[in-house]
Scaffold this motif. Structure first.
Motif, PDB file in Angstrom:
ATOM      1  N   PHE A  69       2.475   4.503  -6.989  1.00 36.55           N
ATOM      2  CA  PHE A  69       3.701   3.710  -7.043  1.00 36.55           C
ATOM      3  C   PHE A  69       3.539   2.386  -6.301  1.00 36.55           C
ATOM      4  O   PHE A  69       4.027   1.341  -6.737  1.00 36.55           O
ATOM      5  N   LEU A  70       2.830   2.430  -5.173  1.00 34.06           N
ATOM      6  CA  LEU A  70       2.577   1.209  -4.417  1.00 34.06           C
ATOM      7  C   LEU A  70       1.740   0.237  -5.235  1.00 34.06           C
ATOM      8  O   LEU A  70       1.997  -0.971  -5.248  1.00 34.06           O
ATOM      9  N   GLY A  71       0.739   0.769  -5.940  1.00 32.30           N
ATOM     10  CA  GLY A  71      -0.083  -0.089  -6.794  1.00 32.30           C
ATOM     11  C   GLY A  71       0.716  -0.723  -7.915  1.00 32.30           C
ATOM     12  O   GLY A  71       0.551  -1.912  -8.214  1.00 32.30           O
ATOM     13  N   ASP A  72       1.599   0.056  -8.536  1.00 33.63           N
ATOM     14  CA  ASP A  72       2.447  -0.496  -9.599  1.00 33.63           C
ATOM     15  C   ASP A  72       3.361  -1.588  -9.053  1.00 33.63           C
ATOM     16  O   ASP A  72       3.580  -2.625  -9.694  1.00 33.63           O
ATOM     17  N   GLY A  73       3.917  -1.346  -7.865  1.00 24.98           N
ATOM     18  CA  GLY A  73       4.801  -2.349  -7.272  1.00 24.98           C
ATOM     19  C   GLY A  73       4.068  -3.639  -6.927  1.00 24.98           C
ATOM     20  O   GLY A  73       4.581  -4.734  -7.170  1.00 24.98           O
ATOM     21  N   LEU A  74       2.877  -3.515  -6.365  1.00 24.75           N
ATOM     22  CA  LEU A  74       2.086  -4.709  -6.039  1.00 24.75           C
ATOM     23  C   LEU A  74       1.678  -5.464  -7.300  1.00 24.75           C
ATOM     24  O   LEU A  74       1.655  -6.694  -7.317  1.00 24.75           O
ATOM     25  N   ARG A  75       1.357  -4.714  -8.347  1.00 24.86           N
ATOM     26  CA  ARG A  75       0.996  -5.374  -9.607  1.00 24.86           C
ATOM     27  C   ARG A  75       2.156  -6.209 -10.134  1.00 24.86           C
ATOM     28  O   ARG A  75       1.977  -7.361 -10.537  1.00 24.86           O
TER      29      ARG A  75
ATOM     30  N   MET B  98       8.498   0.390  -2.558  1.00 26.89           N
ATOM     31  CA  MET B  98       8.794   0.440  -1.125  1.00 26.89           C
ATOM     32  C   MET B  98       8.749   1.879  -0.606  1.00 26.89           C
ATOM     33  O   MET B  98       8.227   2.141   0.481  1.00 26.89           O
ATOM     34  N   ILE B  99       9.268   2.797  -1.396  1.00 24.27           N
ATOM     35  CA  ILE B  99       9.232   4.201  -0.975  1.00 24.27           C
ATOM     36  C   ILE B  99       7.790   4.681  -0.867  1.00 24.27           C
ATOM     37  O   ILE B  99       7.405   5.367   0.095  1.00 24.27           O
ATOM     38  N   GLY B 100       6.956   4.297  -1.860  1.00 26.72           N
ATOM     39  CA  GLY B 100       5.546   4.661  -1.809  1.00 26.72           C
ATOM     40  C   GLY B 100       4.863   4.094  -0.577  1.00 26.72           C
ATOM     41  O   GLY B 100       4.066   4.777   0.079  1.00 26.72           O
ATOM     42  N   GLY B 101       5.180   2.848  -0.239  1.00 27.83           N
ATOM     43  CA  GLY B 101       4.595   2.232   0.941  1.00 27.83           C
ATOM     44  C   GLY B 101       5.031   2.919   2.226  1.00 27.83           C
ATOM     45  O   GLY B 101       4.222   3.135   3.134  1.00 27.83           O
ATOM     46  N   LEU B 102       6.311   3.282   2.306  1.00 32.46           N
ATOM     47  CA  LEU B 102       6.815   3.966   3.498  1.00 32.46           C
ATOM     48  C   LEU B 102       6.180   5.346   3.659  1.00 32.46           C
ATOM     49  O   LEU B 102       5.839   5.757   4.779  1.00 32.46           O
ATOM     50  N   ILE B 103       6.015   6.060   2.545  1.00 34.00           N
ATOM     51  CA  ILE B 103       5.372   7.374   2.608  1.00 34.00           C
ATOM     52  C   ILE B 103       3.929   7.236   3.090  1.00 34.00           C
ATOM     53  O   ILE B 103       3.451   8.009   3.931  1.00 34.00           O
ATOM     54  N   LEU B 104       3.231   6.225   2.568  1.00 31.05           N
ATOM     55  CA  LEU B 104       1.844   6.006   2.969  1.00 31.05           C
ATOM     56  C   LEU B 104       1.745   5.660   4.450  1.00 31.05           C
ATOM     57  O   LEU B 104       0.870   6.176   5.165  1.00 31.05           O
ATOM     58  N   VAL B 105       2.641   4.811   4.937  1.00 28.49           N
ATOM     59  CA  VAL B 105       2.641   4.453   6.359  1.00 28.49           C
ATOM     60  C   VAL B 105       2.909   5.693   7.223  1.00 28.49           C
ATOM     61  O   VAL B 105       2.263   5.901   8.258  1.00 28.49           O
ATOM     62  N   ALA B 106       3.849   6.536   6.776  1.00 22.30           N
ATOM     63  CA  ALA B 106       4.166   7.754   7.530  1.00 22.30           C
ATOM     64  C   ALA B 106       2.957   8.690   7.590  1.00 22.30           C
ATOM     65  O   ALA B 106       2.660   9.285   8.639  1.00 22.30           O
ATOM     66  N   LEU B 107       2.236   8.802   6.483  1.00 25.05           N
ATOM     67  CA  LEU B 107       1.056   9.664   6.459  1.00 25.05           C
ATOM     68  C   LEU B 107      -0.050   9.119   7.357  1.00 25.05           C
ATOM     69  O   LEU B 107      -0.735   9.884   8.048  1.00 25.05           O
ATOM     70  N   ILE B 108      -0.212   7.799   7.359  1.00 25.10           N
ATOM     71  CA  ILE B 108      -1.229   7.186   8.225  1.00 25.10           C
ATOM     72  C   ILE B 108      -0.882   7.417   9.692  1.00 25.10           C
ATOM     73  O   ILE B 108      -1.759   7.733  10.510  1.00 25.10           O
ATOM     74  N   ILE B 109       0.406   7.276  10.042  1.00 27.65           N
ATOM     75  CA  ILE B 109       0.842   7.518  11.423  1.00 27.65           C
ATOM     76  C   ILE B 109       0.584   8.971  11.813  1.00 27.65           C
ATOM     77  O   ILE B 109       0.100   9.264  12.917  1.00 27.65           O
TER      78      ILE B 109
END
Length: 279
Positions: free
Chosen positions: A263-269, A1-12
């Motif tokens: 980290f997002l990839g590991d979580g999705l896996r 979740m942290i990885g996903g939030l960081i990625l969303v913040a970077l995209i924004i």
């Protein structure tokens, strides 16, 4: 979740860079030179007096875009190739996978360098420009065409294991066409592993772009990427004067993005793996 939030913040930050960046993309103050971080320039300025934070925010556009676009190209080619080879099998599978094996044996870095050199030729660049294709677009496509091979193998393996399952046999029994079986039954069942692989491919693509830009073979001015920023920082470092912030902050931003995607990839896996759900 942290990885996903960081990625969303970077995209924004990448999307709204013109409004978030403290200075415009064209801002330049030669009187400043390479200044360390201060209250006016939180991450300092480069050798030409350009605000480093602003350039990192604008660089996020290219670095993230190359990751998503090139991975999208790899997704389309790899999934299509793998499904066709896995579903039809026999000679079709043998021929298609031997082509993959042959392409795998080619040293990609030399191919990319060769293609970029050709694209930079004035006559070829002029022809591409008439078609509305600039060097950065060619760069995206070339990287995507490199990373589809593993995707094709992964999808082919999944399709081979699924095509003899009862739900596929039932679809054949009621007269479903191969196209319907592929789009209605096989693709939805392989998307889980494809999504996981995508989250692991995007960091690899971004590293490759950063490596090429670091060598001066990727993104060129006036465009900017994180790899190009690191390259610019390295070029002005001397034994007499070390402008550490010019390398540190772009490098940390790239590393943070790669960690978030991994980290997002590991979580999705773990989330999409039925075996992990039972634990």
């Amino acid at each position: 979740m942290i990885g996903g939030l960081i990625l969303v913040a970077l995209i924004i930050c990448a999307i709204f860079a013109p409004w978030i960046a403290p200075y415009s993309y064209s801002y330049q103050d030669l009187n400043l030179g390479a200044s360390p971080p201060s209250s006016d320039h939180l991450l300092g300025t480069d050798i030409l007096g350009r605000d480093l934070l602003s350039r990192i925010l604008y660089g996020a556009r290219i670095s993230l875009l190359v990751g998503f676009v090139a991975t999208g190209v790899a997704l389309v080619i790899g999934v299509s190739w793998g499904i066709i080879a896995g579903y039809f099998g026999g000679r079709v599978d043998s021929v298609m996978m031997r082509i993959v094996d042959v392409i795998y044996s080619v040293p990609f870095i030399f191919v990319v360098i060769f293609m970029i050199t050709i694209v930079k030729e004035d006559q070829i660049a002029a022809v591409l420009e008439k078609w509305g294709i600039d060097q950065i677009k060619v760069f995206f496509i070339m990287i995507g065409m490199i990373y589809w091979l593993t995707m094709a193998r992964v999808v082919r393996g999944q399709v081979i294991s699924l095509k003899n399952e009862q739900f596929v046999e039932a679809a054949r029994t009621i007269g479903a066409s191969p196209t319907r079986i592929i789009f209605k039954h096989l693709i939805p069942n392989v998307m889980g592993i494809v999504i996981v692989y995508l989250t692991l491919t995007i960091p690899a693509v971004m590293r490759f772009e950063a490596f090429l830009s670091f060598l001066g073979l990727g993104v060129e001015a006036p465009d900017v990427s994180w790899g190009l920023l690191v390259n610019e920082g390295i070029q002005v470092i001397t034994p007499i004067k070390t402008y550490g912030w010019l390398v540190l902050y772009p490098g940390l931003t790239l590393a943070l993005t790669l960690f978030a995607l991994s980290f997002l990839g590991d979580g999705l896996r773990d989330a999409l793996d039925p075996k992990m759900k039972n634990k």
